[in-house]
Scaffold this active site. Structure first.
Site, mmCIF file in Angstrom:
data_model
loop_
_atom_site.group_PDB
_atom_site.id
_atom_site.type_symbol
_atom_site.label_atom_id
_atom_site.label_comp_id
_atom_site.label_asym_id
_atom_site.label_seq_id
_atom_site.Cartn_x
_atom_site.Cartn_y
_atom_site.Cartn_z
ATOM 1 N N HIS A 190 0.830 -1.202 0.000
ATOM 2 C CA HIS A 190 0.000 0.000 0.000
ATOM 3 C C HIS A 190 0.866 1.253 0.000
ATOM 4 O O HIS A 190 0.513 2.261 -0.603
ATOM 5 C CB HIS A 190 -0.915 0.015 1.222
ATOM 6 C CG HIS A 190 -2.064 -0.921 1.104
ATOM 7 N ND1 HIS A 190 -3.051 -0.741 0.169
ATOM 8 C CD2 HIS A 190 -2.390 -2.045 1.773
ATOM 9 C CE1 HIS A 190 -3.938 -1.703 0.298
ATOM 10 N NE2 HIS A 190 -3.553 -2.520 1.253
ATOM 11 N N ARG A 333 -1.706 -14.551 -20.588
ATOM 12 C CA ARG A 333 -1.117 -15.606 -21.413
ATOM 13 C C ARG A 333 -0.686 -16.756 -20.507
ATOM 14 O O ARG A 333 -0.054 -16.532 -19.475
ATOM 15 C CB ARG A 333 0.100 -15.055 -22.150
ATOM 16 C CG ARG A 333 0.829 -16.116 -22.932
ATOM 17 C CD ARG A 333 1.987 -15.556 -23.690
ATOM 18 N NE ARG A 333 3.119 -15.266 -22.838
ATOM 19 C CZ ARG A 333 4.223 -14.651 -23.271
ATOM 20 N NH1 ARG A 333 4.316 -14.250 -24.513
ATOM 21 N NH2 ARG A 333 5.220 -14.431 -22.457
ATOM 22 N N GLU A 432 2.522 -16.236 -33.390
ATOM 23 C CA GLU A 432 3.933 -15.854 -33.312
ATOM 24 C C GLU A 432 4.832 -16.831 -34.050
ATOM 25 O O GLU A 432 6.049 -16.795 -33.907
ATOM 26 C CB GLU A 432 4.357 -15.685 -31.856
ATOM 27 C CG GLU A 432 4.072 -16.865 -30.950
ATOM 28 C CD GLU A 432 4.449 -16.612 -29.487
ATOM 29 O OE1 GLU A 432 5.121 -15.628 -29.187
ATOM 30 O OE2 GLU A 432 4.064 -17.462 -28.660
ATOM 31 N N ASP A 456 8.465 -12.931 -31.453
ATOM 32 C CA ASP A 456 8.799 -14.279 -31.915
ATOM 33 C C ASP A 456 8.560 -14.440 -33.408
ATOM 34 O O ASP A 456 9.255 -15.212 -34.070
ATOM 35 C CB ASP A 456 8.007 -15.334 -31.122
ATOM 36 C CG ASP A 456 8.708 -15.674 -29.820
ATOM 37 O OD1 ASP A 456 9.940 -15.861 -29.855
ATOM 38 O OD2 ASP A 456 8.046 -15.732 -28.775
ATOM 39 N N CYS A 503 0.716 -7.556 -29.988
ATOM 40 C CA CYS A 503 1.245 -7.399 -28.630
ATOM 41 C C CYS A 503 2.770 -7.499 -28.584
ATOM 42 O O CYS A 503 3.354 -7.474 -27.507
ATOM 43 C CB CYS A 503 0.611 -8.394 -27.672
ATOM 44 S SG CYS A 503 1.012 -10.101 -28.036
HETATM 45 C C1 PEP Z 1 6.002 -11.984 -28.787
HETATM 46 O O1 PEP Z 1 6.629 -13.006 -29.037
HETATM 47 O O2 PEP Z 1 5.881 -11.033 -29.582
HETATM 48 C C2 PEP Z 1 5.358 -11.814 -27.477
HETATM 49 C C3 PEP Z 1 4.448 -10.913 -27.277
HETATM 50 O O3 PEP Z 1 5.706 -12.606 -26.461
HETATM 51 P P1 PEP Z 1 7.161 -12.687 -25.766
HETATM 52 O O4 PEP Z 1 7.916 -11.442 -26.133
HETATM 53 O O5 PEP Z 1 6.884 -12.811 -24.322
HETATM 54 O O6 PEP Z 1 7.746 -13.920 -26.360
HETATM 55 MG MG MG Z 2 6.476 -14.804 -27.839
#
Ligand code: PEP
Ligand code: MG
Length: 559
Positions: A190, A333, A432, A456, A503
């Site tokens: 906190h 994830r 990916e 990836d 992402c």
């Molecule tokens: C990615 O591979 O783009 C991803 C979002 O996951 P990480 O970077 O954790 O492999």
């Molecule tokens: Mg990845």
């Protein structure tokens, strides 16, 4: 000049005189009471006083720091109203003929032990234990009819302590607090959360070197870097002045964009979400006004551990993210761990190419007991918000089919165990691998959303190990291959009525924001500190000139 280092919690520069905060600790011993009914009345009177005081504190906190932070006092009211907590003390007084003070101390001990046995590593549990201690200290003070010790600051001060109880930080007179520094504490405590919310520069975990001999010394706190400069020289003071001005300008820009839509000048809207690695990133995601969490990498629960995290630890963590996001989407994830992770308890065989081997969803599908623990925790947490589950390293539809079978087994177990969960949680595939891209038309018919993991995807499509120090030199810097893949994935997703968002790190590269919008990417999930820049770029774009849009696509995708 002396320098002390710790963990920066909320970035800022604070200047003031060091003042140590002291709690008036009292020693309680057990005494035998003959008139237990009188002792119960003494206890009940004190408890009512605490209830009244907490109501007042709540109202005061709502006006001073807002509804969210005032919740601490709501939690404290729930504790003081809790049947188990109250009856434990009453029973001790009645059955053991002990004084009310001792009953409080014993109850705190029992409750803390019970909770830490349940999950000694959970930040959530540690915080609840801190709350019980905090309320109980208040109760003891009222039983003993002691006044609350007022910590009065006469000048701008850097307030230091071992650690603070939740209610102690909130009661500090902000107008005199230049910074807060503690020897211990966690970034999720906190103290840390309140320091962030109140905008107080704060460093925690400085350790034993934060000694009381420093009392009254002048100090500048640089909580961007987590450094306390005690009796700084002129040069350091000037450098810190400059840093404060630069960071101040950046922050001003941020505040101007908060609450604004992620919308282009011609009205195209896109979601901007946050990628976070653990619970400590939530605050930054919120400060930067994210539209939700687009990726929580759940590996943090497994890394640096001696054994698999149990269901309870996971449940508390997931629930925490969901409640903190207050109904905004949260994509978690499932664990993405492989032979390169150095975690003995997984018992991985040595592999020559772990990036191409036994990792991620492959581990989960071949060891369903580990996978099921995570899924159980996720489904149980689902009732606390808008949860979506993302499965990494997908290369085939058969994996999704198997995942769904396991999900159904987990749901059946939860029904059997009478544990509530949401039945319709969206399940997504992390795109990916080139295989997932090429099969995205089929995958789209079997999942509820796509997240494109460009990190990836760059590695696997260009055949360059992502941690290769020469990655940048080898990888074509126009990203044309991955951009074309993004187009294909988005087209396939939309053809089957599901959304696709990015992402990976490329999502935050503002050189491509216009391209992503042209390709109708539905959202961008980026590190919290990038949200502002991405939002600023989106708001500067105008896609209404179709000819220009086509040229743009042609330029970047050569098609
Ligand atoms: C990615 O591979 O783009 C991803 C979002 O996951 P990480 O970077 O954790 O492999
Ligand atoms: Mg990845």
């Amino acid at each position: 000049m002396q320098k002390l280092m710790g963990n920066a919690v909320y970035g800022g520069i604070g200047r003031g005189v060091i003042k140590f905060f002291h709690r008036d600790e009292v020693v309680i011993s057990k005494a035998r009471v003959v008139d237990t009914l009188r002792e119960l009345r003494r206890f009940a009177y004190a408890r009512n006083e605490v209830i009244e005081e907490l109501k007042q504190l709540y109202n005061q906190a709502v006006t001073e720091v807002g509804e969210d932070e005032a919740q601490i006092f709501m939690i404290h009211q729930m504790i003081i109203d809790d049947n188990q907590y109250v009856s434990s003390m009453e029973k001790l007084i009645l059955n053991e003929h002990c004084n009310a003070e001792f009953a409080v101390v014993r109850t705190v001990k029992v409750f803390s032990k019970m909770m830490s046995d349940m999950s000694s590593e959970s930040e959530y549990i540690s915080e609840r234990i801190a709350d019980i201690r905090d309320v109980s200290a208040r109760l003891l003070r009222h039983i003993q009819n002691r006044d609350e010790k007022v910590f009065k600051l006469e000048e701008m001060s850097v307030v230091c302590a071992d650690d603070f109880l939740p209610s102690e930080t909130i009661m500090l007179d902000k107008s005199k607090v230049a910074a807060i520094c503690t020897s211990y504490g966690s970034a999720n405590s906190h103290t840390a959360i309140l320091a962030r919310t109140r905008g107080i520069p704060c460093i925690i975990g400085i350790g034993e070197e934060l000694k009381e001999t420093l009392e009254n010394k002048y100090c500048i706190v640089d909580s961007y870097s987590g450094i306390m400069y005690i009796e700084p020289d002129n040069e350091t003071a000037k450098l810190l002045d400059h840093k404060e001005a630069v960071e101040g300008r950046k922050r001003e820009l941020l505040t101007r964009l908060r609450g604004r839509k992620n919308i282009t000048r011609d009205g195209r809207e896109i979601e901007v979400l946050a990628n976070i690695c653990d619970l400590t990133d939530i605050e930054s995601a919120k400060t930067n006004d994210c539209g939700g969490i687009g990726l929580l990498r759940s590996e943090y629960l497994y890394n640096n551990k001696e054994d698999y995290p149990d269901e309870e630890v996971q449940f508390y963590n997931y629930r925490r993210v969901l409640t903190e996001m207050q109904g905004k989407p949260v994509v978690i994830r499932t664990m993405d761990i492989g032979a390169d992770s150095d975690l003995e308890y997984f018992g991985f065989e040595h592999e020559k190419n772990p990036a191409l081997g036994f990792r991620s969803i492959r581990v989960c599908l071949s060891r369903p007991e580990i996978f099921k623990t995570q899924l159980r925790a996720l489904f149980r947490a689902s009732v606390y918000g808008d949860l979506r589950i993302l499965f990494p390293l997908i290369i085939d539809v058969s994996e999704i089919i198997r995942i769904k079978e396991i999900v159904d087994e987990v749901k059946a177990e939860l029904i059997h165990d009478n544990k509530p969960f949401k039945d319709n949680i969206p399940l997504g595939a992390l795109i990916e691998t080139p295989a997932a891209v090429m099969l995205s038309d089929l995958l789209a018919q079997n999942v509820d959303f796509f997240a494109i993991g460009t990190n990836d995807l760059e590695q696997y499509s260009n055949a360059i190990y992502r941690y290769n120090p020469n990655f940048e030199q080898i990888c074509p810097d126009d990203h044309i291959c991955v951009l074309r893949m993004i187009k294909m994935v988005c087209d396939n997703a939309h053809a089957h009525g599901i959304k696709a968002y990015i992402c990976g790190e490329l999502g935050a590269d503002t050189d491509y924001t216009e391209v992503f919008l042209d390709l109708h990417v539905d959202g961008l999930s980026v590190t919290p500190t990038n949200i502002l820049t991405v939002r600023k770029t989106i708001r500067s774009l105008n896609l209404s000139d179709r000819r220009q849009v086509r040229q743009n696509i042609q330029k970047h995708l050569k098609c």
